[in-house]
Design a protein around this motif. Sequence first.
Motif, PDB file in Angstrom:
ATOM      1  N   PRO A 122       0.828  -1.212   0.000  1.00  0.00           N
ATOM      2  CA  PRO A 122       0.000   0.000   0.000  1.00  0.00           C
ATOM      3  C   PRO A 122       0.861   1.260   0.000  1.00  0.00           C
ATOM      4  O   PRO A 122       1.853   1.354   0.734  1.00  0.00           O
ATOM      5  CB  PRO A 122      -0.810  -0.123   1.294  1.00  0.00           C
ATOM      6  N   HIS A 123       0.475   2.205  -0.839  1.00  0.00           N
ATOM      7  CA  HIS A 123       1.296   3.400  -1.049  1.00  0.00           C
ATOM      8  C   HIS A 123       0.951   4.461  -0.001  1.00  0.00           C
ATOM      9  O   HIS A 123       0.376   5.526  -0.309  1.00  0.00           O
ATOM     10  CB  HIS A 123       1.079   3.914  -2.470  1.00  0.00           C
ATOM     11  N   HIS A 124       1.304   4.151   1.219  1.00  0.00           N
ATOM     12  CA  HIS A 124       1.022   5.045   2.349  1.00  0.00           C
ATOM     13  C   HIS A 124       2.230   5.012   3.276  1.00  0.00           C
ATOM     14  O   HIS A 124       2.817   3.955   3.507  1.00  0.00           O
ATOM     15  CB  HIS A 124      -0.228   4.582   3.098  1.00  0.00           C
ATOM     16  N   LEU A 125       2.593   6.176   3.802  1.00  0.00           N
ATOM     17  CA  LEU A 125       3.770   6.311   4.655  1.00  0.00           C
ATOM     18  C   LEU A 125       3.348   6.676   6.073  1.00  0.00           C
ATOM     19  O   LEU A 125       2.497   7.556   6.272  1.00  0.00           O
ATOM     20  CB  LEU A 125       4.697   7.393   4.103  1.00  0.00           C
ATOM     21  N   TYR A 126       3.982   6.012   7.047  1.00  0.00           N
ATOM     22  CA  TYR A 126       3.688   6.245   8.462  1.00  0.00           C
ATOM     23  C   TYR A 126       4.951   6.707   9.194  1.00  0.00           C
ATOM     24  O   TYR A 126       6.064   6.273   8.876  1.00  0.00           O
ATOM     25  CB  TYR A 126       3.168   4.969   9.126  1.00  0.00           C
ATOM     26  N   MET A 127       4.729   7.541  10.212  1.00  0.00           N
ATOM     27  CA  MET A 127       5.831   8.081  11.022  1.00  0.00           C
ATOM     28  C   MET A 127       5.310   8.288  12.436  1.00  0.00           C
ATOM     29  O   MET A 127       4.088   8.378  12.654  1.00  0.00           O
ATOM     30  CB  MET A 127       6.323   9.407  10.421  1.00  0.00           C
ATOM     31  N   TYR A 128       6.232   8.401  13.399  1.00  0.00           N
ATOM     32  CA  TYR A 128       5.828   8.613  14.793  1.00  0.00           C
ATOM     33  C   TYR A 128       6.757   9.607  15.471  1.00  0.00           C
ATOM     34  O   TYR A 128       7.976   9.581  15.273  1.00  0.00           O
ATOM     35  CB  TYR A 128       5.884   7.286  15.546  1.00  0.00           C
ATOM     36  N   ASN A 180      10.355  18.232   9.060  1.00  0.00           N
ATOM     37  CA  ASN A 180      10.346  16.971   8.318  1.00  0.00           C
ATOM     38  C   ASN A 180       8.925  16.432   8.175  1.00  0.00           C
ATOM     39  O   ASN A 180       8.541  15.910   7.127  1.00  0.00           O
ATOM     40  CB  ASN A 180      11.234  15.938   9.009  1.00  0.00           C
ATOM     41  N   ILE A 181       8.137  16.551   9.231  1.00  0.00           N
ATOM     42  CA  ILE A 181       6.729  16.146   9.149  1.00  0.00           C
ATOM     43  C   ILE A 181       6.007  16.962   8.091  1.00  0.00           C
ATOM     44  O   ILE A 181       5.277  16.424   7.245  1.00  0.00           O
ATOM     45  CB  ILE A 181       6.059  16.300  10.530  1.00  0.00           C
ATOM     46  N   GLU A 182       6.229  18.267   8.105  1.00  0.00           N
ATOM     47  CA  GLU A 182       5.584  19.142   7.128  1.00  0.00           C
ATOM     48  C   GLU A 182       6.024  18.804   5.706  1.00  0.00           C
ATOM     49  O   GLU A 182       5.219  18.816   4.768  1.00  0.00           O
ATOM     50  CB  GLU A 182       5.905  20.602   7.451  1.00  0.00           C
ATOM     51  N   TYR A 183       7.306  18.487   5.536  1.00  0.00           N
ATOM     52  CA  TYR A 183       7.832  18.104   4.222  1.00  0.00           C
ATOM     53  C   TYR A 183       7.060  16.913   3.662  1.00  0.00           C
ATOM     54  O   TYR A 183       6.647  16.910   2.494  1.00  0.00           O
ATOM     55  CB  TYR A 183       9.324  17.763   4.381  1.00  0.00           C
ATOM     56  N   ARG A 195      -1.663  10.521   1.891  1.00  0.00           N
ATOM     57  CA  ARG A 195      -0.920   9.247   1.902  1.00  0.00           C
ATOM     58  C   ARG A 195       0.135   9.219   3.009  1.00  0.00           C
ATOM     59  O   ARG A 195       0.996   8.341   3.034  1.00  0.00           O
ATOM     60  CB  ARG A 195      -0.255   9.005   0.540  1.00  0.00           C
ATOM     61  N   PHE A 196       0.067  10.167   3.919  1.00  0.00           N
ATOM     62  CA  PHE A 196       1.030  10.256   5.028  1.00  0.00           C
ATOM     63  C   PHE A 196       0.278  10.365   6.342  1.00  0.00           C
ATOM     64  O   PHE A 196      -0.650  11.160   6.474  1.00  0.00           O
ATOM     65  CB  PHE A 196       1.936  11.477   4.839  1.00  0.00           C
ATOM     66  N   THR A 197       0.687   9.529   7.317  1.00  0.00           N
ATOM     67  CA  THR A 197       0.099   9.587   8.655  1.00  0.00           C
ATOM     68  C   THR A 197       1.201   9.757   9.672  1.00  0.00           C
ATOM     69  O   THR A 197       2.172   8.973   9.701  1.00  0.00           O
ATOM     70  CB  THR A 197      -0.690   8.300   8.970  1.00  0.00           C
ATOM     71  N   ILE A 198       1.072  10.775  10.509  1.00  0.00           N
ATOM     72  CA  ILE A 198       2.005  10.983  11.608  1.00  0.00           C
ATOM     73  C   ILE A 198       1.290  10.658  12.917  1.00  0.00           C
ATOM     74  O   ILE A 198       0.207  11.201  13.187  1.00  0.00           O
ATOM     75  CB  ILE A 198       2.577  12.422  11.619  1.00  0.00           C
ATOM     76  N   PHE A 199       1.850   9.744  13.695  1.00  0.00           N
ATOM     77  CA  PHE A 199       1.290   9.389  14.995  1.00  0.00           C
ATOM     78  C   PHE A 199       1.993  10.168  16.098  1.00  0.00           C
ATOM     79  O   PHE A 199       3.195  10.420  16.040  1.00  0.00           O
ATOM     80  CB  PHE A 199       1.500   7.891  15.281  1.00  0.00           C
ATOM     81  N   THR A 200       1.224  10.524  17.119  1.00  0.00           N
ATOM     82  CA  THR A 200       1.770  11.005  18.383  1.00  0.00           C
ATOM     83  C   THR A 200       1.520   9.917  19.432  1.00  0.00           C
ATOM     84  O   THR A 200       0.826   8.925  19.166  1.00  0.00           O
ATOM     85  CB  THR A 200       1.086  12.303  18.824  1.00  0.00           C
ATOM     86  N   ASP A 258      13.797  10.911  11.608  1.00  0.00           N
ATOM     87  CA  ASP A 258      15.041  11.551  11.201  1.00  0.00           C
ATOM     88  C   ASP A 258      15.488  11.100   9.805  1.00  0.00           C
ATOM     89  O   ASP A 258      16.632  11.295   9.416  1.00  0.00           O
ATOM     90  CB  ASP A 258      16.152  11.313  12.215  1.00  0.00           C
ATOM     91  N   LEU A 259      14.561  10.503   9.061  1.00  0.00           N
ATOM     92  CA  LEU A 259      14.787  10.172   7.652  1.00  0.00           C
ATOM     93  C   LEU A 259      13.736  10.886   6.812  1.00  0.00           C
ATOM     94  O   LEU A 259      12.671  11.238   7.317  1.00  0.00           O
ATOM     95  CB  LEU A 259      14.676   8.658   7.423  1.00  0.00           C
ATOM     96  N   ARG A 260      14.041  11.060   5.535  1.00  0.00           N
ATOM     97  CA  ARG A 260      13.029  11.614   4.646  1.00  0.00           C
ATOM     98  C   ARG A 260      13.111  10.952   3.279  1.00  0.00           C
ATOM     99  O   ARG A 260      14.191  10.570   2.824  1.00  0.00           O
ATOM    100  CB  ARG A 260      13.158  13.125   4.503  1.00  0.00           C
TER     101      ARG A 260
END
Length: 378
Positions: free
Chosen positions: A175-181, A193-196, A204-209, A258-260
Motif C-alpha cells: 500500500p502506497h502510504h507512509l507512516y511516522m511517529y 520533516n513532518i511538514e515536508y 498518503r502520510f500519517t504521523i502518529f503522536t 530523522d529520515l526523509r
Amino acid sequence: MTQNIDHESDNAPSITAATLAGDGQALAYFEKHGADTVEHSFAIANILHIHSNVKEASFFYRRALDLHSKSQTEYPLPQSLLQVRLLCLLKASEALPEEEILELEEYSFPQANYIRGIRAAWRENNFDESLKLIGNCFEEFHSGEEIDRLYLEIALRWIRSFGEDGFPKSQPQIPHHLYMYWDANPPVEISENIEYHQNMLGDRFTIFTRETATKWLYDHYGKEASDLFQQVRHPAEGADLLRLHVILAKGGWWIDADLRIKSDAEWNALATIPTTCQLFTTDNYVLHNDFFGATASHPVIANALMTAWANMFRHPGLYIAFKTGPGVLNRAVSRALFQSLELKAQLPVLRIDDQARFNDFVEEYEVHYKGNASWHSQ
C-alpha cells in the motif's frame, strides 16, 4: 619493550599490554579490576571484541570460561563464553581447536554446529553446508544477536541476490502510504520533516503522536496492546512496537522521523516494486526497521511482532535494538529462510536490498535532539 602488567598467580599466563592489544580502554579496565573473575575477564573480552581485537578477545573469553563454575545458573553461561571465543578465532583467521568444538558440543550441540557452519562459510566458501549446519540454532540466542546477521549474510550469498533472483515475486503491491511517529512536542527540525512529508504525500502520510498511537492501538488491537505501548521504558521502544502493529494491520511504509523520502520520484518508484515485503540491510546485515514496507498481515512482520511481544515479557531488560528493534526483523527473516531451506515451506514473498538501495530512496539529515539525553525521536 612490552610492559608486564601481570596481576595473576604464578600458575596463570602472564597478561601484558600485547595480550590486551594495546587497547587503552582494555588496559585501563585491567589496571583497575584485574582479570581474576569471570566478570572482569568477560568485560575485557567484550571491550577487545567491540574494538575488533578479536584474537586477544578470544584469549579473555577462554580465560573467563576457565574461571567459570561451569554451572548453568552462572551468567554468562559457559557455552556462551566458548562459542564467542571460537567465533573470535574464526574472525582472526586462527585455527579452531577441535577439542574446544567438542567441548562446546557437550554444552550445546546447536552452538557447536553454529561454529562449524560459520567455518564452512568463511573457510571453505561452502554456503550450502554452512546453512545446513547452522540450521535454526539462532533460536538458542536472543533476537538480534550476531548469529542472525551472519545467517542472513550467508543465506544471501547462497541465494546470490538481493531480491532480483531467488526470492519469489508477486503482483500485489505494498500500500502506497507512509507512516511516522513522534511521541510529543517535536523540535523544529522534526516539525519541518513532518511538514515536508505532508506537503509531498498529502493524505498518503500519517504521523502518529503518543496520544493518537495509544488510541489507534486500543481500537485496532485492544487494551493489552495499548497498555503495553504506554508502559515502554523509552520512546524508541514504543515506536518499535507501533510500527510493527501498524504495518501488520494496514500495510504500507514506515519511516523514522530523522529520515526523509528523497523526492516524489523515489516515492513513486516504491509503488512499482514487485513484492509484498521490502526490507533493506545495513552493510553489516542488520535489517533496517527505520524504513521498510509490507502488505497487511505479512508473515515476516507477524513473526517479528510476536517476537517483540515475547521479548517485552520474557526479557524486559534486553537491549532495545534486540528486544523490539531491528533484531526482531532479522529473527523473523532467519526463521522464514530456515523454514524454506530445511522444512521446504514456501518462502514468503520478500525482497531484501542492500544499503546502497536504501540510500536511493531515503536520506538522513542532521538533527540536534540526539545530542540530548532526553530525545524522543523514533
